[in-house]
Design an enzyme around this catalytic site. Structure first.
Site: not given
Ligand code: IPM
Ligand code: MG
Length: 353
Positions: A141, A188, A220, A244, A248
């Site tokens: 990032y 990785k 992965d 990240d 999710d």
């Molecule tokens: C998170 C979000 C953020 C990230 C975005 C909104 C930039 O997805 O906090 O996981 O990628 O860190």
């Molecule tokens: Mg996120």
């Protein structure tokens, strides 16, 4: 009296943060410790108002605050701005970096009454109880990024210093020591040099934690294992972008992305935010799930103010409301009692009593 800076941001952030504030105020109502809430602008809202996703006034207020509660940033309106000015890069990533919030803690625990809400089979998700530690101020990032011509190209640099890896991995071991003493470092290393370095440093840090069972897993494989047999995980520590993506994915182990809370810490300072985004498609409709933000408020009490009992009170109130069959739309099945955002906040406040 400690100050909490509230940054609602954009989209559903405007609807979910007031619910968390409401719950925090309610849980501390008769408590000697109270909190003062101040408000600031971040993300698209700040761009519209003062032309900058992280206004100087917001950063100063954040530096002065004892803790920060953030909603979410971003939306289609600002998607065409140059990347550095956008709500995500110029707002959220900028505040994480400026405050040095390198450790992002995302707890993933299945609540028994939500097993049906997950798209995964009950026997897979019913005992999930893990925490992901995502490195938050380095890695892919934040490395140098740019464009080239001839050939037309683009790059993002994945770079980590020894110290950046040490401090997050150290926290991973400490977290594991307080839990089931298992740490899985996700990388990785079969492809990336930065991952081989990550592994090297992790092994060095591991010498101080002989009681913790350390494993390494390729990212992965980790994605696959998280849906195959998530119970195997206790604490996961990983690079910014891997974290990240995996969080999710892991949110569905709890039934909905609307349930995943987070704390971003640097030792002295904490920023608390749901791990989901601003959900422009459902914004302004009073249907967003405020529970991840409410649970982030519980994390604030725990990590920034040492109010463990009050943090648990909030967590228990959330469980009670869900136990009574109340759901926001994202969690609901036919026959469930569906509540709006505000009504869910009210229900949690009521359950506190
Ligand atoms: C998170 C979000 C953020 C990230 C975005 C909104 C930039 O997805 O906090 O996981 O990628 O860190
Ligand atoms: Mg996120």
């Amino acid at each position: 009296m400690p100050n909490v800076l509230v940054l609602p941001g954009d989209g559903i952030g405007l609807e979910i943060t007031p619910e968390a504030v409401k719950v925090l105020e309610a849980v501390l109502k008769d408590h000697p410790q109270s909190l003062k809430f101040e408000y600031g602008l971040i993300g698209g809202a700040a761009i519209d108002e003062v032309g900058k996703a992280l206004p100087d006034a917001t950063l100063e207020a954040a530096q002065a605050a004892d803790a920060i509660l953030l909603g979410s940033v971003g939306g289609p309106k600002w998607d065409t701005l140059p990347a550095p000015q956008r709500p995500e890069l110029g707002g959220l990533l900028a505040i994480r970096k400026a405050l040095g919030l390198f450790a992002n803690i995302r707890p993933v625990k299945m609540l028994p009454m939500l097993v049906d809400a997950s798209t995964l089979k009950t026997e897979v998700v019913k005992n999930v109880d893990l925490v992901v530690l995502r490195e938050l101020t380095g890695g892919l990032y934040f490395g140098e990024k740019g464009r080239g011509t001839n050939p037309r190209s683009a790059f993002d640099n994945l770079i980590y210093t020894e110290e950046e890896i040490q401090r997050i991995v150290e926290l991973g071991f400490q977290t594991a020591m307080k839990r089931r003493k298992k740490l899985c470092s996700v990388d990785k290393a079969n492809v990336l040099e930065s991952s081989r370095f990550w592994r090297e440093i992790t092994l060095e840090v591991a010498k101080n934690y002989p009681e913790v069972e350390l494993t390494h897993m390729y990212v992965d494989n980790a994605a696959m294992q998280l849906v195959r047999w998530p119970e195997q995980f206790d604490v996961i520590v990983t690079e910014n972008m891997f974290g990240d993506i995996l969080t999710d994915l892991a949110s569905m182990l709890m039934g909905s992305i609307g349930m995943i809370s987070s704390a971003s810490l640097n030792g002295s300072k904490g920023l608390y935010e749901p791990a989901h985004g601003s959900a422009p498609d459902i914004a302004g409709k009073n249907i967003a799930n405020p529970l991840a933000t409410i649970l982030s408020g519980a994390l604030m009490l725990r990590y920034s103010f040492g109010l463990e009992e009050e943090a648990q009170k909030i967590e228990r109130a959330v469980e009670q409301v869900l136990q009574e069959g109340y759901r926001t739309a994202d969690l609901a099945k036919p026959g469930d009692k569906v509540l709006g955002t505000r009504e869910m906040g009210d229900a949690v406040v009521k359950a506190l009593k």
